[in-house]
Motif scaffolding. Structure first.
Motif, mmCIF file in Angstrom:
data_model
loop_
_atom_site.group_PDB
_atom_site.id
_atom_site.type_symbol
_atom_site.label_atom_id
_atom_site.label_comp_id
_atom_site.label_asym_id
_atom_site.label_seq_id
_atom_site.Cartn_x
_atom_site.Cartn_y
_atom_site.Cartn_z
ATOM 1 N N HIS A 61 -7.942 1.903 4.223
ATOM 2 C CA HIS A 61 -7.088 2.363 3.118
ATOM 3 C C HIS A 61 -7.864 2.393 1.801
ATOM 4 O O HIS A 61 -7.848 3.387 1.061
ATOM 5 C CB HIS A 61 -5.881 1.427 3.023
ATOM 6 N N HIS A 116 -3.152 4.201 -6.068
ATOM 7 C CA HIS A 116 -3.826 3.148 -5.299
ATOM 8 C C HIS A 116 -4.437 2.091 -6.205
ATOM 9 O O HIS A 116 -4.432 0.909 -5.865
ATOM 10 C CB HIS A 116 -4.860 3.769 -4.356
ATOM 11 N N TRP A 168 5.825 7.485 -2.133
ATOM 12 C CA TRP A 168 5.831 6.145 -2.734
ATOM 13 C C TRP A 168 7.228 5.784 -3.194
ATOM 14 O O TRP A 168 8.000 6.653 -3.596
ATOM 15 C CB TRP A 168 4.890 6.131 -3.953
ATOM 16 N N ASP A 204 3.267 1.867 -1.109
ATOM 17 C CA ASP A 204 2.729 3.039 -0.434
ATOM 18 C C ASP A 204 3.467 3.230 0.889
ATOM 19 O O ASP A 204 3.381 2.378 1.782
ATOM 20 C CB ASP A 204 1.228 2.798 -0.195
ATOM 21 N N HIS A 208 -0.630 5.695 6.731
ATOM 22 C CA HIS A 208 -1.947 5.049 6.708
ATOM 23 C C HIS A 208 -1.891 3.648 6.096
ATOM 24 O O HIS A 208 -2.800 2.855 6.266
ATOM 25 C CB HIS A 208 -3.010 5.927 6.013
HETATM 26 MN MN MN3 Z 1 -2.362 5.053 0.559
#
Ligand code: MN3
Length: 242
Positions: A61, A116, A168, A204, A208
């Protein structure tokens, strides 16, 4: 080490700390660095969030997905010398100024880099389930917006669980109404892009972020995630805004 060497060492160490703080901190009060952007180092060891978020997920990630957003954002900005002098926050709040051919790349990868960076900075080693709670002004603001911390958590989990596809879920500050809100954004969009909300905390909901450990059980991931939220960081962001 002589006194002079020690003083020089401390000065260099201090400069390093300042540089890292500038490169990794994501608060709306502090402008982010301009392009070329860099992947911020994690503020804790790669396995610090286990068992809530496993080491392998973190390696991919942070090291692959987030690095990819940074690389693609820098590549897009190479074609846009004027945009290259803007902070990341400024880019995301003025996407209409970006020529159409580049806008989607800046939106997706700039959003990815911002989201992120904020995400890693919002997390810490897990606490016991239900032992991790905000306090002070943040706790009061959550109570006044949602009734209780428990209700807020349910609203946030519910919104994240219902999000279709990738995106998100956020705790955001509405400066016009002076109130906290739960919001969702698709893809790598960010509440800043709406022009009316300031993100304080985001989870998130892309596969993934959780698939290696939780597979299709997104609800379990959303529930476990509360153990690693660093409420002190969230409180600091709210304080900087209000
Ligand atoms: Mn992500």
């Amino acid at each position: 080490m002589t006194r002079l060497d020690r003083r020089r060492f401390l000065k260099i160490a201090g400069m390093g700390a300042c540089f890292l703080a500038g490169a990794t901190s994501v608060t709306t009060a502090q402008p982010l660095t301009v392009s070329p952007f860099e992947l911020p180092p994690l503020p804790y060891p790669i396995d610090a969030l286990e068992p809530v978020i496993d080491r392998k997920t973190m390696e991919i990630h942070h090291g692959k997905h987030h690095q990819g957003y940074v690389n693609n954002l820098n590549a897009a900005l190479k074609g846009l010398p004027q945009a290259g002098s803007k902070t990341l926050e400024r880019l995301l709040t003025s996407l209409d100024d970006i020529p159409e051919d580049y806008r989607a790349a800046v939106r997706n990868n700039g959003g990815g880099h911002y989201n992120h960076s904020l995400f890693w900075e919002s997390l810490m080693r897990p606490k016991e389930e239900n032992a991790n709670r905000p306090d002070g002004d943040l706790a009061k603001a959550i109570d006044s917006a949602f009734g209780s911390f428990e209700t807020f958590r349910e609203r946030f989990q519910d919104a994240g669980g219902k999000l279709f596809g990738s995106g998100w879920v956020w705790l955001a500050w509405n400066p016009e109404k002076s109130i906290l809100e739960v919001a969702t954004t698709p893809n790598q969009d960010n509440p800043l892009m709406s022009g009316s909300l300031q993100p304080l905390l985001g989870n998130d909901c892309w596969e993934h972020a959780y698939y290696l450990n939780y597979q299709n059980r997104r609800a379990d991931y959303l529930k476990a995630w509360w153990r690693v939220v660093d409420w002190g960081k969230v409180a600091g962001r709210l304080q900087a805004l209000s």
